[in-house]
Scaffold this motif. Structure first.
Motif, mmCIF file in Angstrom:
data_model
loop_
_atom_site.group_PDB
_atom_site.id
_atom_site.type_symbol
_atom_site.label_atom_id
_atom_site.label_comp_id
_atom_site.label_asym_id
_atom_site.label_seq_id
_atom_site.Cartn_x
_atom_site.Cartn_y
_atom_site.Cartn_z
ATOM 1 N N ALA A 146 0.827 -1.203 0.000
ATOM 2 C CA ALA A 146 0.000 0.000 0.000
ATOM 3 C C ALA A 146 0.864 1.257 0.000
ATOM 4 O O ALA A 146 0.554 2.240 -0.700
ATOM 5 C CB ALA A 146 -0.933 -0.004 1.216
ATOM 6 N N LEU A 147 1.947 1.246 0.766
ATOM 7 C CA LEU A 147 2.854 2.398 0.784
ATOM 8 C C LEU A 147 3.450 2.638 -0.597
ATOM 9 O O LEU A 147 3.591 3.789 -1.040
ATOM 10 C CB LEU A 147 3.974 2.173 1.801
ATOM 11 N N THR A 157 4.697 13.968 0.157
ATOM 12 C CA THR A 157 5.249 12.926 1.014
ATOM 13 C C THR A 157 4.165 12.379 1.942
ATOM 14 O O THR A 157 3.175 13.055 2.243
ATOM 15 C CB THR A 157 6.397 13.471 1.877
ATOM 16 N N ILE A 158 4.392 11.158 2.381
ATOM 17 C CA ILE A 158 3.531 10.614 3.434
ATOM 18 C C ILE A 158 3.760 11.409 4.719
ATOM 19 O O ILE A 158 2.820 11.686 5.466
ATOM 20 C CB ILE A 158 3.827 9.120 3.639
ATOM 21 N N HIS A 159 4.987 11.777 4.970
ATOM 22 C CA HIS A 159 5.345 12.608 6.119
ATOM 23 C C HIS A 159 4.556 13.912 6.066
ATOM 24 O O HIS A 159 4.582 14.639 5.070
ATOM 25 C CB HIS A 159 6.850 12.898 6.090
ATOM 26 N N LYS A 160 3.802 14.186 7.102
ATOM 27 C CA LYS A 160 2.984 15.386 7.273
ATOM 28 C C LYS A 160 1.719 15.403 6.399
ATOM 29 O O LYS A 160 0.981 16.395 6.407
ATOM 30 C CB LYS A 160 3.795 16.664 7.018
ATOM 31 N N ALA A 161 1.468 14.335 5.643
ATOM 32 C CA ALA A 161 0.231 14.274 4.860
ATOM 33 C C ALA A 161 -0.953 14.023 5.789
ATOM 34 O O ALA A 161 -0.822 13.376 6.832
ATOM 35 C CB ALA A 161 0.321 13.174 3.813
ATOM 36 N N SER A 173 -5.373 -1.363 11.360
ATOM 37 C CA SER A 173 -4.585 -0.981 12.533
ATOM 38 C C SER A 173 -3.095 -0.985 12.231
ATOM 39 O O SER A 173 -2.355 -0.091 12.675
ATOM 40 C CB SER A 173 -4.894 -1.906 13.706
ATOM 41 N N VAL A 174 -2.628 -1.970 11.467
ATOM 42 C CA VAL A 174 -1.201 -2.002 11.102
ATOM 43 C C VAL A 174 -0.878 -0.852 10.157
ATOM 44 O O VAL A 174 0.185 -0.223 10.251
ATOM 45 C CB VAL A 174 -0.830 -3.361 10.484
ATOM 46 N N LEU A 175 -1.792 -0.555 9.240
ATOM 47 C CA LEU A 175 -1.606 0.574 8.330
ATOM 48 C C LEU A 175 -1.519 1.875 9.105
ATOM 49 O O LEU A 175 -0.634 2.716 8.851
ATOM 50 C CB LEU A 175 -2.755 0.610 7.325
ATOM 51 N N THR A 176 -2.398 2.060 10.074
ATOM 52 C CA THR A 176 -2.376 3.270 10.899
ATOM 53 C C THR A 176 -1.053 3.397 11.640
ATOM 54 O O THR A 176 -0.428 4.463 11.646
ATOM 55 C CB THR A 176 -3.542 3.238 11.900
ATOM 56 N N HIS A 177 -0.636 2.317 12.282
ATOM 57 C CA HIS A 177 0.627 2.325 13.025
ATOM 58 C C HIS A 177 1.791 2.732 12.123
ATOM 59 O O HIS A 177 2.643 3.552 12.510
ATOM 60 C CB HIS A 177 0.875 0.939 13.612
ATOM 61 N N THR A 178 1.833 2.197 10.912
ATOM 62 C CA THR A 178 2.939 2.470 9.994
ATOM 63 C C THR A 178 2.913 3.912 9.510
ATOM 64 O O THR A 178 3.955 4.587 9.458
ATOM 65 C CB THR A 178 2.877 1.509 8.797
ATOM 66 N N LEU A 179 1.731 4.407 9.152
ATOM 67 C CA LEU A 179 1.626 5.782 8.663
ATOM 68 C C LEU A 179 2.004 6.790 9.746
ATOM 69 O O LEU A 179 2.685 7.791 9.477
ATOM 70 C CB LEU A 179 0.201 6.046 8.171
ATOM 71 N N VAL A 180 1.573 6.532 10.969
ATOM 72 C CA VAL A 180 1.948 7.411 12.081
ATOM 73 C C VAL A 180 3.459 7.399 12.265
ATOM 74 O O VAL A 180 4.092 8.447 12.466
ATOM 75 C CB VAL A 180 1.230 6.986 13.377
ATOM 76 N N ALA A 181 4.069 6.213 12.181
ATOM 77 C CA ALA A 181 5.521 6.108 12.341
ATOM 78 C C ALA A 181 6.266 6.872 11.260
ATOM 79 O O ALA A 181 7.391 7.341 11.486
ATOM 80 C CB ALA A 181 5.941 4.635 12.328
ATOM 81 N N LEU A 182 5.647 7.000 10.080
ATOM 82 C CA LEU A 182 6.275 7.734 8.976
ATOM 83 C C LEU A 182 6.014 9.237 9.049
ATOM 84 O O LEU A 182 6.444 9.981 8.170
ATOM 85 C CB LEU A 182 5.773 7.182 7.638
ATOM 86 N N LEU A 202 -2.267 4.817 19.136
ATOM 87 C CA LEU A 202 -1.212 4.714 18.124
ATOM 88 C C LEU A 202 -0.725 6.084 17.658
ATOM 89 O O LEU A 202 0.242 6.173 16.897
ATOM 90 C CB LEU A 202 -1.721 3.916 16.921
ATOM 91 N N GLY A 203 -1.422 7.133 18.075
ATOM 92 C CA GLY A 203 -1.034 8.476 17.669
ATOM 93 C C GLY A 203 -1.924 9.067 16.606
ATOM 94 O O GLY A 203 -1.599 10.105 16.017
#
Length: 302
Positions: A146-147, A157-161, A173-182, A202-203
């Motif tokens: 997906a990324l 960028t995904i960062h700050k999107a 839930s895993v997608l959310t965790h990953t996007l927040v981490a990015l 998860l943030g």
């Protein structure tokens, strides 16, 4: 019965047919054959070097003939009743009737047509789309894929999107965790308040589904993981003109992609993302399938 405790299975006495799928089924076929079972395959890409221990059938009927178990793909069945395969295969009575007595079909999710056909022939149906352990084992590959799609189809960028994830099940839930981490600003739209609270830990921000339309104008992209009509025309109209609209759910999907595309927005149905890492995901799927086979055979002995 776990793989470590299925030594009572006489694998050599079983015929396993693998019908439809993609590169993941190559690994499933290899692992199934490694048990000593007779394995036939049809309807998925066949490598030039073959699959050790497995035989490529000439037709779907030959693949299923006398099979004790048929493994069909995990992606949902299409609206016309066909399974996910490299040709149209609609599993109905005429095809399934060549299977062995007391046979079983293992797949992600059956439709009404397949269920009715199997019941008429006395064939067991075993679904594993909602196997939480299996879905979590598959989730990293799906999220990685997906990324990749997001990166290739956006100019930011995904960062700050500002990203909305619809649904907070295993994949969501895993997608959310990953996007927040990015570093993304993630909002999770979910009907269940517990899922929204979990997203908060998860943030991410939680958003009730009935407020999705009102918030849509603030999203750079919306990623739906729920196979129900949630991202409708009304919500799509509120999205920014350059927003990415992606549906990660199984058929029938949860996004009006045709309408999104007609408005000029980038609209993608991201199906079969597990093929991003076919060896890893095929191995995890076989782990779940092997457990099901063990439980079926144990029940037959009782």
């Amino acid at each position: 019965m776990s793989a470590k405790h299925d030594t009572s299975i006489t694998w050599a006495a079983l015929k396993i047919a693998i019908l439809g799928g993609d590169d993941r089924e190559q690994e499933i076929a290899r692992l199934a054959a490694a048990t000593g079972a007779t394995v036939t395959a049809y309807g998925f890409p066949w490598p030039a070097c073959g699959v050790t221990g497995a035989t490529l059938a000439t037709t779907a009927t030959d693949c299923l003939r006398n099979a004790d178990f048929c493994l069909m793909p995990i992606p949902g069945i299409a609206m016309d009743g066909s399974i996910f395969a490299n040709e149209k295969i609609i599993p109905r009575e005429d095809l399934l009737s060549v299977m062995a007595d007391r046979a079983h079909i293992i797949l992600g999710k059956a439709d009404a047509g397949l269920t009715q056909a199997a019941q008429g022939l006395g064939i067991g149906i075993h679904e594993y789309e909602h196997d939480q352990e299996l879905m979590l084992l598959r989730a990293p590959a799906i999220v990685e894929a997906a990324l990749k799609i997001i990166i290739e189809n956006t100019a930011i960028t995904i960062h700050k999107a500002n990203i909305c994830v619809v649904g907070q099940g295993n994949i969501g839930s895993v997608l959310t965790h990953t996007l927040v981490a990015l570093g993304a600003r993630v909002t999770v739209a979910a009907r269940n308040p517990v899922q929204r609270a979990a997203a908060y830990t998860l943030g991410a921000e939680g958003l009730p589904l009935d407020r999705l339309g009102a918030a849509a104008s603030g999203f750079d992209m919306i990623l739906s993981t729920v196979p129900a009509p949630i991202v409708t025309r009304q919500i799509i109209d509120e999205l920014p003109a350059m927003a990415l609209v992606m549906d990660l759910s199984a058929p029938p999907g949860g996004v009006d992609l045709d309408y999104a595309e007609s408005t000029g927005r980038k609209a993608i149905w991201a199906r079969a993302l597990g093929r991003r890492a076919p060896i890893t995901v095929g191995g995890s799927q076989w782990k779940g399938i092997r457990k099901i086979i063990g439980k079926v055979l144990e029940a037959q002995r009782q």
